[in-house]
Design a protein around this motif. Structure first.
Motif, mmCIF file in Angstrom:
data_model
loop_
_atom_site.group_PDB
_atom_site.id
_atom_site.type_symbol
_atom_site.label_atom_id
_atom_site.label_comp_id
_atom_site.label_asym_id
_atom_site.label_seq_id
_atom_site.Cartn_x
_atom_site.Cartn_y
_atom_site.Cartn_z
ATOM 1 N N CYS A 1 -1.511 3.472 -7.601
ATOM 2 C CA CYS A 1 -0.924 4.749 -8.025
ATOM 3 C C CYS A 1 0.468 4.962 -7.462
ATOM 4 N N ASP A 2 0.827 4.215 -6.434
ATOM 5 C CA ASP A 2 2.157 4.297 -5.800
ATOM 6 C C ASP A 2 2.400 5.589 -5.021
ATOM 7 N N HIS A 3 1.360 6.324 -4.702
ATOM 8 C CA HIS A 3 1.560 7.521 -3.884
ATOM 9 C C HIS A 3 2.001 7.163 -2.461
ATOM 10 N N CYS A 4 1.804 5.921 -2.079
ATOM 11 C CA CYS A 4 2.183 5.471 -0.725
ATOM 12 C C CYS A 4 3.680 5.234 -0.584
ATOM 13 N N LEU A 5 4.412 5.175 -1.681
ATOM 14 C CA LEU A 5 5.849 4.880 -1.622
ATOM 15 C C LEU A 5 6.631 6.129 -1.214
ATOM 16 N N PRO A 6 7.819 6.023 -0.682
ATOM 17 C CA PRO A 6 8.558 4.774 -0.522
ATOM 18 C C PRO A 6 8.240 4.069 0.789
ATOM 19 N N CYS A 7 8.245 2.770 0.731
ATOM 20 C CA CYS A 7 8.145 1.957 1.946
ATOM 21 C C CYS A 7 9.569 1.790 2.489
ATOM 22 N N ALA B 1 7.903 -8.587 4.661
ATOM 23 C CA ALA B 1 8.831 -7.574 5.186
ATOM 24 C C ALA B 1 8.097 -6.425 5.885
ATOM 25 N N CYS B 2 6.788 -6.383 5.767
ATOM 26 C CA CYS B 2 6.024 -5.270 6.362
ATOM 27 C C CYS B 2 6.141 -5.323 7.891
ATOM 28 N N VAL B 3 6.556 -4.177 8.470
ATOM 29 C CA VAL B 3 6.686 -4.109 9.936
ATOM 30 C C VAL B 3 5.565 -3.251 10.527
ATOM 31 N N ALA B 4 4.561 -2.987 9.703
ATOM 32 C CA ALA B 4 3.377 -2.226 10.151
ATOM 33 C C ALA B 4 3.738 -0.860 10.726
ATOM 34 N N CYS B 5 4.718 -0.191 10.085
ATOM 35 C CA CYS B 5 5.134 1.122 10.599
ATOM 36 C C CYS B 5 4.067 2.193 10.357
ATOM 37 N N GLY B 6 3.233 1.985 9.340
ATOM 38 C CA GLY B 6 2.142 2.918 9.077
ATOM 39 C C GLY B 6 2.503 4.119 8.226
ATOM 40 N N GLU B 7 3.765 4.239 7.793
ATOM 41 C CA GLU B 7 4.175 5.413 6.986
ATOM 42 C C GLU B 7 3.352 5.527 5.703
ATOM 43 N N CYS B 8 3.097 4.374 5.085
ATOM 44 C CA CYS B 8 2.380 4.365 3.803
ATOM 45 C C CYS B 8 0.928 4.819 3.982
ATOM 46 N N LEU B 9 0.354 4.495 5.129
ATOM 47 C CA LEU B 9 -1.065 4.809 5.352
ATOM 48 C C LEU B 9 -1.303 6.313 5.275
ATOM 49 N N GLU B 10 -0.333 7.076 5.763
ATOM 50 C CA GLU B 10 -0.488 8.540 5.755
ATOM 51 C C GLU B 10 -0.462 9.100 4.340
ATOM 52 N N CYS C 1 -1.523 7.391 1.472
ATOM 53 C CA CYS C 1 -2.485 6.824 0.526
ATOM 54 C C CYS C 1 -3.742 7.697 0.427
ATOM 55 N N PRO C 2 -4.040 8.242 -0.759
ATOM 56 C CA PRO C 2 -5.215 9.114 -0.895
ATOM 57 C C PRO C 2 -6.544 8.360 -0.867
ATOM 58 N N PHE C 3 -6.493 7.027 -0.955
ATOM 59 C CA PHE C 3 -7.734 6.256 -1.029
ATOM 60 C C PHE C 3 -8.042 5.484 0.260
ATOM 61 N N GLY C 4 -7.283 5.762 1.309
ATOM 62 C CA GLY C 4 -7.571 5.137 2.605
ATOM 63 C C GLY C 4 -7.499 3.622 2.579
ATOM 64 N N VAL C 5 -6.567 3.094 1.787
ATOM 65 C CA VAL C 5 -6.447 1.629 1.709
ATOM 66 C C VAL C 5 -5.797 1.099 2.989
ATOM 67 N N ASN C 6 -6.340 0.006 3.513
ATOM 68 C CA ASN C 6 -5.728 -0.628 4.690
ATOM 69 C C ASN C 6 -4.542 -1.473 4.199
ATOM 70 N N ILE C 7 -3.448 -0.778 3.992
ATOM 71 C CA ILE C 7 -2.291 -1.414 3.343
ATOM 72 C C ILE C 7 -1.722 -2.545 4.193
ATOM 73 N N ALA D 1 -3.273 -4.520 6.222
ATOM 74 C CA ALA D 1 -4.129 -5.710 6.058
ATOM 75 C C ALA D 1 -3.874 -6.355 4.699
ATOM 76 N N LYS D 2 -3.642 -5.529 3.681
ATOM 77 C CA LYS D 2 -3.374 -6.072 2.333
ATOM 78 C C LYS D 2 -2.061 -6.856 2.317
ATOM 79 N N MET D 3 -1.057 -6.353 3.049
ATOM 80 C CA MET D 3 0.218 -7.082 3.096
ATOM 81 C C MET D 3 0.006 -8.440 3.786
ATOM 82 N N GLN D 4 -0.826 -8.430 4.847
ATOM 83 C CA GLN D 4 -1.104 -9.706 5.536
ATOM 84 C C GLN D 4 -1.846 -10.667 4.609
#
Ligand code: SF4
Ligand code: SF4
Length: 346
Positions: free
Chosen positions: A272-278, A315-324, A326-332, A334-337
């Motif tokens: 859904c892209d609600h996690c953006l922008p990274c 490029a993911c630096v695990a900042c965690g901004e996207c996690l806050e 995401c409405p579906f609690g995806v472990n983003i 881990a997905k990038m890894q």
């Protein structure tokens, strides 16, 4: 099977139609899927593929069910909308169908942007209009993912059929509601693609989500759509769809699900892209879609799509901004890894 009017085309179509995009490319699978479908009263089939090789291989299977089907033959394909190629392929499809006729000539993804709608789609419409005047197609349609341009297309009076992604995840989407209303007002037959959101609604991490095909379909049929075209990969997936026809009202009741979609889909990306922008510029939804797609095989095609992204999952630096967000609690993270492991390691 319930039958509904397909806008002003004069056709009556079964609410369950068939999408052919994901169907395994075996003659026996196509034959069995069409046989089961026709026996169950399915009569609407979306023919996504335009390439001559596809029609050489499968044309005769479609021909054996032709009298029972209303088909949407595509003009242009995802990768190519070049005029001569589109016209040659379209001619090929009409001849392979046996009677030189398709109920609908459907422009593939003509409403993705103003540019596509105002550009090649107008040129394609002129050609399809000629086919219609010659009695070689019965109606003109289009498909795509951009609701704003879809409404514009519907209101233009140039199309009779619209194929658009509609499912439970759109429940609060005002644009989809406006699109449905526009289709009703202009008598454009609305065909719902992706009623299971590409399978996302049915499983979480490869396990059943608790949401059933019957509930997904019942939700879609509660809207003013003419038909839904789920795209099964196998005969058993198609049988799971057809089970809707025998399902009880209780089994079709989608209300308990729709009230708790986030609970049912906890951990499942819906792209859904609600996690953006990274902050690093990663297209997170796309990356996760590629990871999920790779579950059925890391093909060269999937690798190619990954390679097209300038900013990779590394490029993911695990900042965690996207996690806050995401409405579906995806472990983003881990997905990038996972994406790095799948696509960037030898
Ligand atoms: S990670 Fe979450 S917010 Fe991002 S696309 Fe997936 S479901 Fe949507
Ligand atoms: S955790 Fe990674 S993917 Fe998420 S916003 Fe930060 S850099 Fe982007």
């Amino acid at each position: 099977m319930e039958y509904r009017k397909l806008g002003k085309t004069g056709l009556e179509v079964g609410v369950i139609g068939l999408g052919t995009e994901h169907l395994e490319k075996k003659r026996e699978t196509l034959d069995e899927v069409l046989r089961l479908g026709v026996e169950a009263g399915v009569n609407y089939v979306d023919l996504l593929y335009i390439e001559p090789e596809y029609w050489e291989a499968f044309g005769s299977v479609y021909r054996s069910y032709r009298d029972d089907l209303a088909v949407a033959a595509h003009w242009g394909s995802g990768p190519c909308h070049e005029l001569e190629f589109s016209r040659n392929c379209f001619e090929g499809i009409l001849s392979h169908l046996g009677n030189g006729y398709a109920e609908i000539g459907l422009m593939t993804m003509a409403i993705e942007s103003d540019e596509t709608w105002n550009g090649w789609a107008q040129e394609a419409t002129e050609h399809l209009q000629r086919y219609k005047e010659q009695g070689r197609i019965g109606a003109i349609g289009t498909s795509g993912h951009n609701a704003k341009i879809a409404i514009k297309a519907v209101e233009s009076g140039q199309i009779d059929v619209l194929m658009f992604g509609i499912n439970m995840l759109n429940q609060d989407d005002a644009e989809i509601e406006a699109l449905c209303q526009a289709c009703v007002a202009h008598e454009v037959g609305l065909v719902a693609m992706k009623p299971y959101h590409g399978g996302t609604l049915l499983s979480v991490g490869g396990e059943p989500s608790g949401i059933t095909p019957a509930q997904c379909l019942a939700y879609v049929f509660s809207l003013p759509v003419s038909a839904a075209v789920p795209g099964p990969r196998t005969v058993s997936e198609w049988q799971a769809t057809l089970r809707y026809l025998e399902a009880t009202d209780a089994e079709r009741d989608y209300r308990p699900v729709i009230g708790d979609l986030h609970g049912y889909l906890e951990g499942q990306c819906t792209y859904c892209d609600h996690c953006l922008p990274c902050p690093e510029g990663i297209a997170i939804g796309w990356m996760i879609w590629l990871v999920d797609r790779a579950r059925v095989g890391v093909t060269d095609e999937v690798r190619g799509w990954y390679a097209e992204h300038q900013v990779k999952a590394t490029a993911c630096v695990a900042c965690g901004e996207c996690l806050e967000r995401c409405p579906f609690g995806v472990n983003i993270i881990a997905k990038m890894q996972e994406a790095v492991a799948l696509f960037e390691s030898d």
